[in-house]
Design an enzyme around this catalytic site. Structure first.
Site, PDB file in Angstrom:
ATOM      1  N   ASN A  56       2.303   4.223   7.523  1.00 24.52           N
ATOM      2  CA  ASN A  56       1.798   3.038   6.816  1.00 24.52           C
ATOM      3  C   ASN A  56       2.544   1.760   7.200  1.00 24.52           C
ATOM      4  OD1 ASN A  56       0.652   1.496   4.358  1.00 24.52           O
ATOM      5  ND2 ASN A  56       2.879   1.500   4.008  1.00 24.52           N
ATOM      6  N   ILE A 106       0.835  -1.210   0.000  1.00 22.30           N
ATOM      7  CA  ILE A 106       0.000   0.000   0.000  1.00 22.30           C
ATOM      8  C   ILE A 106       0.867   1.256   0.000  1.00 22.30           C
ATOM      9  CG2 ILE A 106      -1.697   1.293   1.361  1.00 22.30           C
ATOM     10  CD1 ILE A 106      -2.659  -1.568   2.361  1.00 22.30           C
ATOM     11  N   TYR A 156      -1.174  -9.115  16.138  1.00 25.82           N
ATOM     12  CA  TYR A 156      -1.559  -8.115  15.138  1.00 25.82           C
ATOM     13  C   TYR A 156      -2.783  -7.327  15.605  1.00 25.82           C
ATOM     14  CZ  TYR A 156      -2.662  -6.029  10.597  1.00 25.82           C
ATOM     15  OH  TYR A 156      -2.935  -5.133   9.573  1.00 25.82           O
TER      16      TYR A 156
HETATM   17  N1  LIG Z   1      -3.097  -5.527   3.062  1.00 21.87           N
HETATM   18  C1  LIG Z   1      -4.193  -5.504   3.817  1.00 21.87           C
HETATM   19  O1  LIG Z   1      -5.208  -6.150   3.507  1.00 21.87           O
HETATM   20  C2  LIG Z   1      -4.230  -4.655   5.058  1.00 21.87           C
HETATM   21  C3  LIG Z   1      -5.419  -4.642   5.808  1.00 21.87           C
HETATM   22  C4  LIG Z   1      -5.484  -3.854   6.941  1.00 21.87           C
HETATM   23  C5  LIG Z   1      -4.401  -3.088   7.321  1.00 21.87           C
HETATM   24  N2  LIG Z   1      -3.246  -3.126   6.580  1.00 21.87           N
HETATM   25  C6  LIG Z   1      -2.146  -2.262   7.021  1.00 21.87           C
HETATM   26  O2  LIG Z   1      -1.694  -1.495   5.924  1.00 21.87           O
HETATM   27  C7  LIG Z   1      -0.299  -1.195   6.085  1.00 21.87           C
HETATM   28  C8  LIG Z   1       0.444  -1.613   4.827  1.00 21.87           C
HETATM   29  O3  LIG Z   1       0.214  -2.995   4.633  1.00 21.87           O
HETATM   30  P1  LIG Z   1       0.597  -3.784   3.298  1.00 21.87           P
HETATM   31  O4  LIG Z   1      -0.520  -4.683   3.019  1.00 21.87           O
HETATM   32  O5  LIG Z   1       1.105  -2.851   2.266  1.00 21.87           O
HETATM   33  O6  LIG Z   1       1.790  -4.683   3.884  1.00 21.87           O
HETATM   34  P2  LIG Z   1       3.096  -5.286   3.182  1.00 21.87           P
HETATM   35  O7  LIG Z   1       2.836  -5.509   1.742  1.00 21.87           O
HETATM   36  O8  LIG Z   1       3.506  -6.430   4.041  1.00 21.87           O
HETATM   37  O9  LIG Z   1       4.136  -4.081   3.327  1.00 21.87           O
HETATM   38  C9  LIG Z   1       4.506  -3.662   4.604  1.00 21.87           C
HETATM   39  C10 LIG Z   1       5.429  -2.484   4.474  1.00 21.87           C
HETATM   40  O10 LIG Z   1       5.810  -2.048   5.790  1.00 21.87           O
HETATM   41  C11 LIG Z   1       7.224  -2.003   5.840  1.00 21.87           C
HETATM   42  N3  LIG Z   1       7.751  -2.202   7.192  1.00 21.87           N
HETATM   43  C12 LIG Z   1       7.613  -3.264   8.004  1.00 21.87           C
HETATM   44  N4  LIG Z   1       8.292  -3.054   9.146  1.00 21.87           N
HETATM   45  C13 LIG Z   1       8.891  -1.844   9.026  1.00 21.87           C
HETATM   46  C14 LIG Z   1       9.713  -1.070   9.870  1.00 21.87           C
HETATM   47  N5  LIG Z   1      10.109  -1.510  11.073  1.00 21.87           N
HETATM   48  N6  LIG Z   1      10.114   0.154   9.439  1.00 21.87           N
HETATM   49  C15 LIG Z   1       9.736   0.605   8.224  1.00 21.87           C
HETATM   50  N7  LIG Z   1       8.970  -0.078   7.369  1.00 21.87           N
HETATM   51  C16 LIG Z   1       8.545  -1.301   7.780  1.00 21.87           C
HETATM   52  C17 LIG Z   1       7.698  -3.092   4.897  1.00 21.87           C
HETATM   53  O11 LIG Z   1       9.047  -2.894   4.561  1.00 21.87           O
HETATM   54  P3  LIG Z   1      10.022  -4.128   4.181  1.00 21.87           P
HETATM   55  O12 LIG Z   1       9.833  -4.357   2.704  1.00 21.87           O
HETATM   56  O13 LIG Z   1      11.384  -3.631   4.535  1.00 21.87           O
HETATM   57  O14 LIG Z   1       9.587  -5.311   4.992  1.00 21.87           O
HETATM   58  C18 LIG Z   1       6.731  -2.845   3.743  1.00 21.87           C
HETATM   59  O15 LIG Z   1       7.134  -1.741   2.972  1.00 21.87           O
HETATM   60  C19 LIG Z   1       0.138  -1.937   7.342  1.00 21.87           C
HETATM   61  O16 LIG Z   1       0.129  -1.056   8.440  1.00 21.87           O
HETATM   62  C20 LIG Z   1      -0.924  -3.017   7.504  1.00 21.87           C
HETATM   63  O17 LIG Z   1      -1.055  -3.451   8.844  1.00 21.87           O
HETATM   64  C21 LIG Z   1      -3.136  -3.891   5.466  1.00 21.87           C
END
Ligand SMILES: NC(=O)c1ccc[n+]([C@@H]2O[C@H](COP(=O)([O-])OP(=O)(O)OC[C@H]3O[C@@H](n4cnc5c(N)ncnc54)[C@H](OP(=O)(O)O)[C@@H]3O)[C@@H](O)[C@H]2O)c1
Length: 224
Positions: A79, A13, A146
């Protein structure tokens, strides 16, 4: 042209937000934990600036703030997030992994907010991407680390939004929808583009009266 700071911007995202913002001519400070993984971001052009930023690491956050210097930031999007350890049951949730999940999802947004405090003036917005998996009203079992990490950040944002409003800053939490990313999986409802478009439209429409609210990606109110 507005300036945005987006954490966790190298994939999922966060990358979708950076792509959409760059396309509409806004400036993006794209925080990434590992700059070597930022190829897709760098391809977005000069409006998107990659800054090393691990939201769980105090030194990294301080170095990122120093690199950005005194530049005003209009919108901070917290994010970055992790799903936590594979096993999150009552008897097999590793306590240290639980703490590490909280460090990223619950505490990280406040590390970043505090480090970039002087960049956020009156009229700035702080949007913390949370999840309805942390919702007490919605309920649900499993994924304890989580869910707890998102419930915690929801409550912390709600508890501090009034204080930030006193500084002219609107702070909200937002559920991005169930999105097809590494975290959401291939069977999720929304594409990254759909989620990012809705999130940006919702953020653009935020006003002072929204401080402390919990939104869905499409602007509806999310259940606490
Ligand atoms: N996808 C969904 O359906 C969904 C639903 C509800 C909420 N969310 C929330 O939306 C947000 C983005 O999710 P996503 O689906 O895009 O997840 P994702 O594809 O797993 O990407 C997660 C991102 O967060 C980064 N990250 C993790 N730990 C970090 C840290 N300590 N410092 C800086 N960056 C860090 C990762 O970097 P690396 O590449 O270095 O690991 C990656 O860029 C999150 O907060 C998640 O909880 C997602």
């Amino acid at each position: 042209m507005a300036t945005w700071l987006v954490t966790g911007a190298n994939r999922g995202i966060g990358l979708g937000l950076a792509r959409a913002l760059g396309a509409r001519g806004d400036a993006v400070i794209a925080g990434v934990r590992d700059p070597a993984s930022a190829g897709a971001l760098r391809a977005l052009g000069a409006r998107v600036e990659v800054v090393p930023l691990d939201v769980a690491d105090a030194r990294s956050v301080a170095a990122a703030a120093a690199a950005v210097g005194g530049r005003p930031i209009d919108v901070l999007v917290n994010n970055a997030g992790v799903y936590g350890p594979k096993r999150q049951g009552a008897f097999d949730l590793d306590p240290d992994a639980f703490l590490a999940t909280l460090a990223v999802n619950s505490v990280g947004p406040f590390r970043v907010l505090q480090a970039f405090r002087r960049n956020l003036g009156r009229g700035a917005k702080v949007v913390t991407i949370s999840s309805t998996m942390g919702s007490f009203e919605r309920g649900g079992a499993g994924y304890a680390a989580y869910r707890a990490s998102k419930a915690a950040v929801n409550r912390a944002v709600a508890a501090t939004a009034g204080e930030l409003a006193g500084h002219g800053i609107v702070s909200v939490v937002m559920h991005p929808g169930w999105v097809r990313t590494d975290m959401g999986g291939a069977g999720a409802d929304l594409s990254v583009e759909e989620s990012a478009t809705g999130i940006l439209r919702t953020i653009d429409g935020l006003g002072a009266a929204d401080a402390g609210r919990f939104f869905e990606w499409d602007g509806r109110r999310a259940p606490w």
